[in-house]
Design an enzyme around this catalytic site. Sequence first.
Site, PDB file in Angstrom:
ATOM      1  N   LYS A   1       0.848  -1.199   0.000  1.00 12.82           N
ATOM      2  CA  LYS A   1       0.000   0.000   0.000  1.00 12.82           C
ATOM      3  C   LYS A   1       0.876   1.239   0.000  1.00 12.82           C
ATOM      4  O   LYS A   1       2.021   1.244   0.462  1.00 12.82           O
ATOM      5  CB  LYS A   1      -0.954   0.019   1.207  1.00 12.82           C
ATOM      6  CG  LYS A   1      -0.286   0.067   2.586  1.00 12.82           C
ATOM      7  CD  LYS A   1       0.152   1.444   3.036  1.00 12.82           C
ATOM      8  CE  LYS A   1       0.876   1.418   4.376  1.00 12.82           C
ATOM      9  NZ  LYS A   1       1.574   2.684   4.704  1.00 12.82           N
TER      10      LYS A   1
ATOM     11  N   ASP B   1      -2.843  -1.791   9.490  1.00 13.36           N
ATOM     12  CA  ASP B   1      -2.903  -1.853   8.030  1.00 13.36           C
ATOM     13  C   ASP B   1      -3.379  -3.201   7.490  1.00 13.36           C
ATOM     14  O   ASP B   1      -3.567  -3.344   6.280  1.00 13.36           O
ATOM     15  CB  ASP B   1      -1.514  -1.578   7.431  1.00 13.36           C
ATOM     16  CG  ASP B   1      -0.993  -0.182   7.740  1.00 13.36           C
ATOM     17  OD1 ASP B   1      -1.806   0.709   8.039  1.00 13.36           O
ATOM     18  OD2 ASP B   1       0.233   0.005   7.687  1.00 13.36           O
TER      19      ASP B   1
END
Length: 298
Positions: A12, A136
């Site tokens: 990401k 995350d």
Amino acid sequence: MPDGVRVRVPAKVNLRLGVGPRRADGFHELVTVFHAVALVDEVVASPAEGLSVSITGVGAGDLPTDRGNIAVRAAELLARTVGVEPNVRIAVRKAIPVAGGLAGGSADAAGTLLACARLWDVEADLSALAAELGSDVAFALVGGTAVGTGRGEVLAPVPPHPTLHWVLATASFGISTSAAYAELDKLREVRAVPEPIGPPDALLAALAASDPVAVGLVLANDLQPVAFALRPELRRTYDLGLDAGAVGAVVSGSGPTCAFLCASADDAEHVAAVLTVEDACRDAIVTTGAAPGAAVVD
């Protein structure tokens, strides 16, 4: 039970990362825009007696293979939740740099949850377990682009938008996430960094308008000044990528990876070539987003 389950999980980039004050639980309140890119780790779960993990690829020698590895904790958490023994051999093949601000460990945890659930033929709320493991991890399951709040685990997907072209300039060193947040708190006490960035409205509007130049103008990260303070050499990388033609740049997460947004695939190749020739990073990886989340591939 299948012979093995293979899962691919994306890295990401934080297109925006607004960091609020430290909460009572020790975490910081966040408002971030996650964006998955097509740089993936691969996790394979196979039947075994007992639990083990092996790691190959980028940064493999820097990672533990005991409970210090979040993939091990992910397998144990799922097994405990569904009431099975954690009998699995986990093989991780890494392409996502370690301690690069790209959520490689979180990707491995998400991949482990999905692979083990399929291997053991069990059902569980993987998103809830992911949130328990780390800030995350839940996004790695979802992919695409999403707004994350809380400590990042509360997700609101962003409507689909056209492919964005990126160059990820990785470094030969890492930046500890905990050290970065501690440094931010310290710098804020003496007002040595700007006030927290505001909500991501302008970024979301730029994404909806399919305008990469507008997106590039509003990339922002409250931890970016911290990354520059901890590793001043990152400023050269950041400036070189912009000078080479990127329409925007941001340090991803706590760094040290600099993510350069480009207007086209050709522009991305050019930016990567300049960064490589100038020896401004360890690797200049050309990739795209928004990529799908964790997915079983066989």
